[in-house]
Write an enzyme that holds these catalytic residues in place. Structure first.
Site, short mmCIF file in Angstrom:
data_model
loop_
_atom_site.label_atom_id
_atom_site.label_comp_id
_atom_site.label_asym_id
_atom_site.label_seq_id
_atom_site.Cartn_x
_atom_site.Cartn_y
_atom_site.Cartn_z
N ASN A 47 0.80 -1.23 0.00
CA ASN A 47 0.00 0.00 0.00
C ASN A 47 0.83 1.28 0.00
O ASN A 47 0.29 2.38 -0.03
CB ASN A 47 -1.01 -0.02 1.15
CG ASN A 47 -2.11 -1.05 0.88
OD1 ASN A 47 -2.23 -1.57 -0.24
ND2 ASN A 47 -2.90 -1.35 1.90
N ARG A 100 -8.52 -1.92 -7.28
CA ARG A 100 -9.16 -0.62 -7.03
C ARG A 100 -8.14 0.50 -6.92
O ARG A 100 -8.43 1.66 -7.23
CB ARG A 100 -9.96 -0.66 -5.74
CG ARG A 100 -11.06 -1.66 -5.69
CD ARG A 100 -11.75 -1.58 -4.36
NE ARG A 100 -12.15 -0.21 -4.08
CZ ARG A 100 -13.27 0.34 -4.49
NH1 ARG A 100 -14.13 -0.36 -5.18
NH2 ARG A 100 -13.55 1.60 -4.21
N CYS A 142 -17.13 -4.03 -4.41
CA CYS A 142 -15.96 -4.69 -3.87
C CYS A 142 -16.41 -5.67 -2.80
O CYS A 142 -17.42 -5.44 -2.14
CB CYS A 142 -15.05 -3.62 -3.29
SG CYS A 142 -13.75 -4.22 -2.26
N ASP A 160 -6.94 -3.93 8.12
CA ASP A 160 -6.22 -4.96 7.33
C ASP A 160 -5.64 -6.07 8.20
O ASP A 160 -5.08 -7.04 7.67
CB ASP A 160 -5.10 -4.31 6.50
CG ASP A 160 -5.66 -3.47 5.36
OD1 ASP A 160 -6.85 -3.61 5.05
OD2 ASP A 160 -4.89 -2.68 4.78
N1 EPU Z 1 -14.77 6.23 1.62
C1 EPU Z 1 -15.80 6.98 1.16
N2 EPU Z 1 -15.60 7.80 0.08
C2 EPU Z 1 -14.39 7.89 -0.52
C3 EPU Z 1 -13.33 7.12 -0.05
C4 EPU Z 1 -13.54 6.29 1.03
O1 EPU Z 1 -16.90 6.92 1.70
O2 EPU Z 1 -14.27 8.66 -1.50
C5 EPU Z 1 -14.96 5.34 2.77
C6 EPU Z 1 -14.77 3.85 2.44
O3 EPU Z 1 -15.94 3.28 1.88
C7 EPU Z 1 -14.41 3.26 3.78
C8 EPU Z 1 -13.60 4.39 4.42
O4 EPU Z 1 -13.93 5.57 3.71
O5 EPU Z 1 -15.55 3.01 4.55
C9 EPU Z 1 -12.12 4.21 4.41
O6 EPU Z 1 -11.69 3.76 3.15
P1 EPU Z 1 -10.31 4.22 2.50
O7 EPU Z 1 -10.61 5.15 1.39
O8 EPU Z 1 -9.39 4.68 3.56
O9 EPU Z 1 -9.79 2.86 1.90
P2 EPU Z 1 -8.92 2.75 0.59
O10 EPU Z 1 -8.08 3.94 0.45
O11 EPU Z 1 -9.78 2.35 -0.54
C10 EPU Z 1 -6.82 1.68 1.71
C11 EPU Z 1 -6.04 0.41 1.55
C12 EPU Z 1 -6.86 -0.75 2.07
C13 EPU Z 1 -7.18 -0.49 3.55
C14 EPU Z 1 -7.90 0.85 3.70
C15 EPU Z 1 -8.15 1.24 5.14
C16 EPU Z 1 -4.63 0.87 -0.36
C17 EPU Z 1 -4.31 0.59 -1.78
N3 EPU Z 1 -5.71 0.24 0.14
O12 EPU Z 1 -8.01 1.51 0.95
O13 EPU Z 1 -6.06 -1.91 1.95
O14 EPU Z 1 -8.00 -1.51 4.04
O15 EPU Z 1 -7.11 1.90 3.10
O16 EPU Z 1 -6.97 1.30 5.85
O17 EPU Z 1 -3.94 1.62 0.31
C18 EPU Z 1 -5.64 -4.20 1.66
O18 EPU Z 1 -4.44 -3.93 1.54
O19 EPU Z 1 -6.08 -5.38 1.78
C19 EPU Z 1 -6.63 -3.11 1.64
C20 EPU Z 1 -7.92 -3.33 1.40
#
Ligand code: EPU
Length: 421
Positions: free
Chosen positions: A23, A93, A117, A308
């Protein structure tokens, strides 16, 4: 489709090297799109998500060379288009991370919306709203985000919710905007900081790194000659191998990692009865042959307990002494591993976003199905503690985020092999 065949019951013991963080690698590779000069990135993990990123950048015309030591030279001067197609975005994603850099540097991006997802709805509205506030013209058509901007304008962004990739996309976009951008309620995950340090090495002016207020003074261009950057270690891979030892009553030493970014996880392992010792870049866990004690965890943004690591702690609780309560607050559907663990004999009751887990004396091996990356890690851990054979299906999920998992676990004494089907 390959499967993993695991015969449980061995106490794990030994040393493993931790790979670069998935990440952190994904946003940093996306950020190379901002550089006008070639960049070299080291400690790239050997993962399917990295292959997908290479394909994504390659289709844009970016020139990349990956050597046998997993150092990658990236040259974006050959870029010919600014598109991220659905067929790649749907498998990863994090492809959305090219949106901010493409728009900031080239004034245009055509990126597929990620869609649904397995772990939750995961919208990207905060990414899009932030870019619109910075002056982008954004429309959604045919499942694609079409974004255009002459030059983005710095502004104050207060994120409605803490989002890791949202913060990263806006941070990257702001580096080339005119004026100053302030991102409030920014994600403080160490991978966001690693990206920010990399951007600063390329010439960006970011301050507040590691806090929830990032201030970015926009610059005209990014890129410095002979830049090499080493990706930080993977804290989730680290946590997963610590549990592999804890769940089997074993002892493990992990090298090339960082204990300072694992406080919440290490505290819970100590509560579970583990003896932890660490140095600057290593961690050792010793269970002294004991069974873990059940622990309760509540997931939340960094520095709290990471979502995670939720499936892996659930796995540990299934065979622990006592009752552990797991509360998932980040993703509404991140409990797909529970039904599979129940098929192995786990005693887990799911009530809304809370899983109440009563440890059982033994799990029994069974054929199980991986549903997402961390769920698969949870199933592999449960299998290590189970009696008999477990066949984990759909392990392409695990290959997205765990570098050579069967080699690393074998190195610790596990009986595990990949079965090609
Ligand atoms: N959210 C929104 N709107 C947005 C963006 C996010 O409502 O525009 C919500 C999401 O639905 C969720 C929350 O905010 O409920 C947090 O999601 P976040 O955006 O932080 O997740 P992400 O950026 O999509 C990254 C990691 C994930 C990890 C999460 C939380 C990467 C590539 N992915 O995802 O990693 O679980 O942060 O820490 O950095 C994994 O490695 O298995 C993985 C899923």
């Amino acid at each position: 489709m390959d499967k993993l065949l695991i015969t449980g019951g061995t106490t794990l013991n030994g040393e493993v090297r931790i790979s670069g963080a998935k990440n952190a690698a994904l946003p940093i590779l996306a950020a190379t799109l901002l550089s006008e000069t070639p960049v070299s990135i080291g400690n790239i993990p050997h993962l399917k998500d990295i292959t997908t990123t290479i394909e994504l950048l390659g289709r844009m015309g970016v020139h990349m060379v990956l050597d046998e030591k997993m150092n990658m030279e990236v040259d974006t001067r050959t870029i010919t288009n600014y598109q991220a197609p659905y067929e790649l975005v749907k498998t990863m994603r994090a492809s959305i991370l090219v949106l901010g850099p493409l728009l900031a540097r080239f004034g245009e991006a055509y990126v597929s919306l990620p869609g649904g997802c397995a772990i939750g709805s995961r919208p990207v509205d905060i990414h899009i709203d932030g870019l619109i506030k910075m002056g982008a013209d954004i429309s959604v058509d045919g499942g694609y985000i079409l974004a255009k901007a002459k030059r983005l304008k710095g502004c104050r962004l207060v994120l409605e919710q803490i989002t890791v990739t949202g913060t990263e996309n806006l941070l990257m976009a702001a580096t080339l905007a005119s004026g100053t951008t302030i991102i409030e309620n920014a994600a403080k995950e160490p991978e966001v900081s690693d990206l920010a340090y990399f951007l600063n090495k390329m010439g960006a002016k970011i301050s507040g790194i590691g806090t929830d207020v990032l201030t970015i003074e926009g610059v005209e261009k990014l890129g410095v000659d002979n830049l090499h950057y080493e990706i930080m270690p993977d804290r989730i891979e680290t946590g997963t191998y610590l549990i592999a030892a804890a769940i089997t009553g074993g002892k493990v030493r992990l090298k090339d990692t960082r204990p300072d970014i694992l406080d919440a996880v290490l505290a819970k392992l100590v509560e579970a009865g583990a003896e932890i010792t660490s140095g600057e870049d290593w961690i050792e866990l010793d269970m002294h042959g004991k069974k873990p004690k059940a622990v309760s965890v509540r997931t939340a943004p960094y520095p709290a307990f990471p979502t995670d690591m939720q499936a892996q702690f659930t796995a540990m609780n299934t065979v622990a002494d006592g009752v552990g309560i797991i509360t998932e607050t980040i993703f509404e559907n991140r409990y797909m591993h529970i039904q599979e663990m129940q098929r192995m004999g786990a005693d887990i009751r799911l009530e809304s976003n809370t899983a109440i887990c009563t440890g059982v004396a033994k799990l029994t091996g069974a054929p199980v199905m991986a549903t997402d990356l961390r769920a698969s890690a949870g199933l592999v851990l449960a299998a290590l503690a189970a009696d008999g054979d477990t066949l984990v299906d759909r392990i392409y999920h695990i290959d997205r985020g765990y570098d050579h998992i069967e080699e690393k676990l074998s190195q610790l004494g596990a009986t595990i092999r990949r079965v090609p089907c």
